[in-house]
Design an enzyme around this catalytic site. Structure first.
Site, short mmCIF file in Angstrom:
data_model
loop_
_atom_site.label_atom_id
_atom_site.label_comp_id
_atom_site.label_asym_id
_atom_site.label_seq_id
_atom_site.Cartn_x
_atom_site.Cartn_y
_atom_site.Cartn_z
CG HIS A 72 -1.10 -13.08 -15.21
ND1 HIS A 72 -0.98 -11.72 -15.40
CD2 HIS A 72 -2.43 -13.36 -15.30
CE1 HIS A 72 -2.18 -11.20 -15.59
NE2 HIS A 72 -3.07 -12.16 -15.52
CE1 TYR A 200 6.42 -4.42 -13.59
CE2 TYR A 200 5.72 -6.36 -14.81
CZ TYR A 200 5.88 -5.68 -13.61
OH TYR A 200 5.52 -6.29 -12.43
N PRO A 292 8.48 -0.68 -6.26
CG PRO A 292 6.58 0.53 -6.85
CD PRO A 292 7.93 0.68 -6.25
CE LYS A 296 10.08 -10.85 -7.02
NZ LYS A 296 8.84 -11.55 -7.30
CE1 TYR A 384 7.23 -9.11 -12.25
CE2 TYR A 384 5.82 -11.07 -12.17
CZ TYR A 384 5.97 -9.69 -12.21
OH TYR A 384 4.86 -8.88 -12.18
P1 FAD Z 1 1.94 -2.91 6.07
O1 FAD Z 1 1.09 -3.40 5.01
O2 FAD Z 1 2.54 -1.59 6.05
O3 FAD Z 1 1.25 -3.20 7.45
C1 FAD Z 1 1.72 -2.68 8.68
C2 FAD Z 1 0.55 -2.43 9.59
O4 FAD Z 1 1.05 -1.98 10.84
C3 FAD Z 1 -0.38 -1.36 9.07
O5 FAD Z 1 -1.71 -1.85 9.06
C4 FAD Z 1 -0.18 -0.20 10.03
O6 FAD Z 1 -1.37 0.55 10.22
C5 FAD Z 1 0.25 -0.91 11.30
N1 FAD Z 1 1.05 -0.08 12.21
C6 FAD Z 1 1.99 0.83 11.89
N2 FAD Z 1 2.52 1.37 13.00
C7 FAD Z 1 1.90 0.78 14.04
C8 FAD Z 1 2.02 0.92 15.45
N3 FAD Z 1 2.89 1.78 16.00
N4 FAD Z 1 1.23 0.17 16.22
C9 FAD Z 1 0.35 -0.71 15.69
N5 FAD Z 1 0.20 -0.89 14.35
C10 FAD Z 1 0.97 -0.16 13.55
N6 FAD Z 1 3.99 -3.89 -3.09
C11 FAD Z 1 3.87 -4.53 -4.24
O7 FAD Z 1 4.38 -5.66 -4.33
N7 FAD Z 1 3.20 -3.95 -5.30
C12 FAD Z 1 2.61 -2.70 -5.19
O8 FAD Z 1 2.00 -2.21 -6.11
C13 FAD Z 1 2.74 -2.00 -3.99
N8 FAD Z 1 2.20 -0.76 -3.84
C14 FAD Z 1 2.36 -0.11 -2.65
C15 FAD Z 1 1.84 1.17 -2.47
C16 FAD Z 1 2.01 1.85 -1.28
C17 FAD Z 1 1.44 3.25 -1.11
C18 FAD Z 1 2.73 1.24 -0.22
C19 FAD Z 1 2.92 1.97 1.10
C20 FAD Z 1 3.23 -0.05 -0.39
C21 FAD Z 1 3.06 -0.73 -1.60
N9 FAD Z 1 3.58 -2.03 -1.80
C22 FAD Z 1 3.44 -2.65 -2.96
C23 FAD Z 1 4.26 -2.74 -0.79
C24 FAD Z 1 3.36 -3.72 -0.09
O9 FAD Z 1 2.06 -3.20 0.01
C25 FAD Z 1 3.97 -3.97 1.26
O10 FAD Z 1 5.22 -4.59 1.05
C26 FAD Z 1 3.11 -4.79 2.20
O11 FAD Z 1 1.96 -4.07 2.56
C27 FAD Z 1 3.91 -5.15 3.44
O12 FAD Z 1 3.07 -5.70 4.41
P2 FAD Z 1 3.37 -5.49 5.92
O13 FAD Z 1 2.27 -6.21 6.63
O14 FAD Z 1 4.77 -5.84 6.22
O15 FAD Z 1 3.27 -3.93 6.18
C1 DHB Z 2 1.23 -4.27 -9.45
C2 DHB Z 2 2.16 -3.53 -8.79
C3 DHB Z 2 3.48 -3.73 -9.07
O1 DHB Z 2 4.41 -3.04 -8.41
C4 DHB Z 2 3.90 -4.64 -10.02
O2 DHB Z 2 5.21 -4.78 -10.28
C5 DHB Z 2 2.94 -5.37 -10.68
C6 DHB Z 2 1.62 -5.18 -10.38
C7 DHB Z 2 -0.20 -4.05 -9.15
O3 DHB Z 2 -0.53 -3.23 -8.29
O4 DHB Z 2 -1.03 -4.69 -9.78
#
Ligand code: FAD
Ligand code: DHB
Length: 389
Positions: A72, A200, A292, A296, A384
């Site tokens: 994009h 947005y 979100p 980021k 961005y």
């Molecule tokens: P996570 O993805 O949270 O992974 C952590 C892992 O550790 C999980 O699999 C969990 O099960 C595991 N874990 C937890 N505790 C333990 C433990 N005690 N022992 C062993 N394992 C454990 N970001 C965006 O940019 N756009 C979005 O639209 C967006 N939507 C989101 C929606 C939701 C509901 C959430 C919660 C987050 C969203 N995010 C979004 C943020 C993005 O998904 C996260 O920043 C990203 O997943 C971070 O990755 P991570 O691996 O650090 O953490």
């Molecule tokens: C999506 C989520 C976001 O938070 C964003 O800023 C843009 C896209 C998505 O889930 O596609």
């Protein structure tokens, strides 16, 4: 058991770090609380910075992303009847890639299957020990048995609700937090996206976002109250509300269909300092959360992984500890800028319950300035597409 690194959490940060390390011949075990199917079923982020894609390439896991991801070159911001297009290529020299977090995670697990590396799923009672000395270890329960893994370092990649951050004593840790008075209701549907770029949209009824995963899979969000529940939102109510918040031409051409996933995410800004305690290093959501709006969350997890991987690589190559010693500061310097951008986008585009007429005028003036100023567009575009690592 002994491994060089114990990675707690098999989400995107833990898996990406594991894969990068494996390619350097550094052995990391991954401990995940959930099943693999559960981790793969979570619908989350969808916009990837080039830095993220570069790291997937370095980990040898980017082939499908490069084939199927959509590039994009810009995005649309709309505020009531005013629209601004932010041109990423013109102002920041590069696009972003649209590719779902579920796909990223699937590619990383498949690469791990192919290249080897131990992963324990459904672990319980994960406990970190000896982080302040030279011989840390992790204990946990798996398949009804108590296990212990000795290691050189522990990577806390276990998300916001994980155990790693909480293992740093309160006397050492400082948390910074803002909780927003609203959430995002998200819907995934097997329909063509309403627009070829993300929209947005801010309206008097609140924020909405039109996003996508591919040309037949759309992801839409509407701002909802923090206490709202998914059960209150039939598909019909969701589509009607979305239509009322987005520009009229988009509302007219939107293709609706049954939702295949619907969930509400709370909005929060959060940072913990420091991101290192002895031989424990925090990565991703374990250390920081962004609302979100700027897309980021996943991307800032990836920049932590980059800094930590560089530090570990140098340590195992020639005993060099500078990279590990500066990890927390380098990661936090970038994290705070990303926090600022996400907070700014969120403040600009949402309707706050206590928003005054003056506050709304400030949002309108900011949008007007953005539409007139190439410098303001450039500032948005650079943030961005991703600040440099
Ligand atoms: P996570 O993805 O949270 O992974 C952590 C892992 O550790 C999980 O699999 C969990 O099960 C595991 N874990 C937890 N505790 C333990 C433990 N005690 N022992 C062993 N394992 C454990 N970001 C965006 O940019 N756009 C979005 O639209 C967006 N939507 C989101 C929606 C939701 C509901 C959430 C919660 C987050 C969203 N995010 C979004 C943020 C993005 O998904 C996260 O920043 C990203 O997943 C971070 O990755 P991570 O691996 O650090 O953490
Ligand atoms: C999506 C989520 C976001 O938070 C964003 O800023 C843009 C896209 C998505 O889930 O596609």
């Amino acid at each position: 058991m002994r491994h060089q690194i114990v990675i707690i959490g098999g989400g995107p940060s833990g898996l990406l770090l594991a894969q990068l390390l494996l390619k350097q011949g550094i052995d990391a075990v991954v401990l995940e609380r959930q099943t693999r199917a559960h981790v793969l079923g979570r619908i989350r982020a969808g916009v990837l910075e080039m830095g993220f894609v570069d790291q997937m390439r370095e980990a040898g896991v980017a082939d499908r992303m490069e084939r199927e991801g959509l590039l994009h070159d810009g995005t649309i911001l709309s505020y009531n009847d005013r629209e601004v297009r932010i041109d990423f290529r013109k102002h920041a020299g590069r696009p972003v890639t649209i590719y779902g977090q579920t796909e990223v995670t699937r590619d990383l697990y498949e690469a791990r299957d192919a290249t080897g590396g131990t992963t324990y799923f459904e672990v319980a009672d994960v406990t970190l020990h000896g982080m302040e000395g030279d011989t840390p270890y992790v204990t946990f329960r798996h398949d009804g048995q108590d296990k212990r893994i000795d290691c050189d370092f522990i990577a806390g990649c276990d998300g916001f609700h994980g155990v790693s951050r909480k293992s740093i004593p309160d006397s050492v840790r400082k948390d910074y937090e803002r909780v927003y008075p609203f959430g995002w209701l998200g819907v995934l549907s097997e329909t063509p996206p309403v627009n070829n770029e993300l929209i947005y949209a801010s309206s008097d009824r609140g924020f909405a976002l039109c996003s996508m995963r591919n040309m037949n899979l759309s992801r839409y969000y509407v701002q909802c109250s923090a206490e709202d529940r998914v059960e209150n939102w039939s598909d019909a109510r969701f589509w009607e509300e979305l239509r009322r918040r987005i520009p009229p031409d988009a509302a007219e051409r939107i293709v609706t269909g049954p939702s295949i996933e619907k969930s509400i995410a709370p909005l929060r800004s959060f940072v913990t300092e420091p991101m290192r305690f002895g031989r424990l290093f925090l990565c991703g959501d374990a250390a920081h959360i962004v609302p979100p709006t700027g897309a980021k969350g996943l991307n800032s997890a990836a920049s932590d992984v980059y800094y930590l991987f560089q530090g570990l690589k140098a340590f195992y190559a020639d005993g060099e500890t500078d990279g590990l010693d500066s990890y927390s500061q380098k990661a936090l310097d970038r994290v705070w800028k990303v926090e600022r951008f996400s907070w700014w986008m969120t403040s600009l585009l949402h309707r706050f319950p206590d928003q005054s007429a003056f506050d709304q005028k400030m949002q309108e003036a900011e949008i007007a300035f953005l539409s007139e100023s190439e410098a303001a567009q450039e500032a948005l575009a650079r943030n961005y597409v991703g600040l440099p690592y």
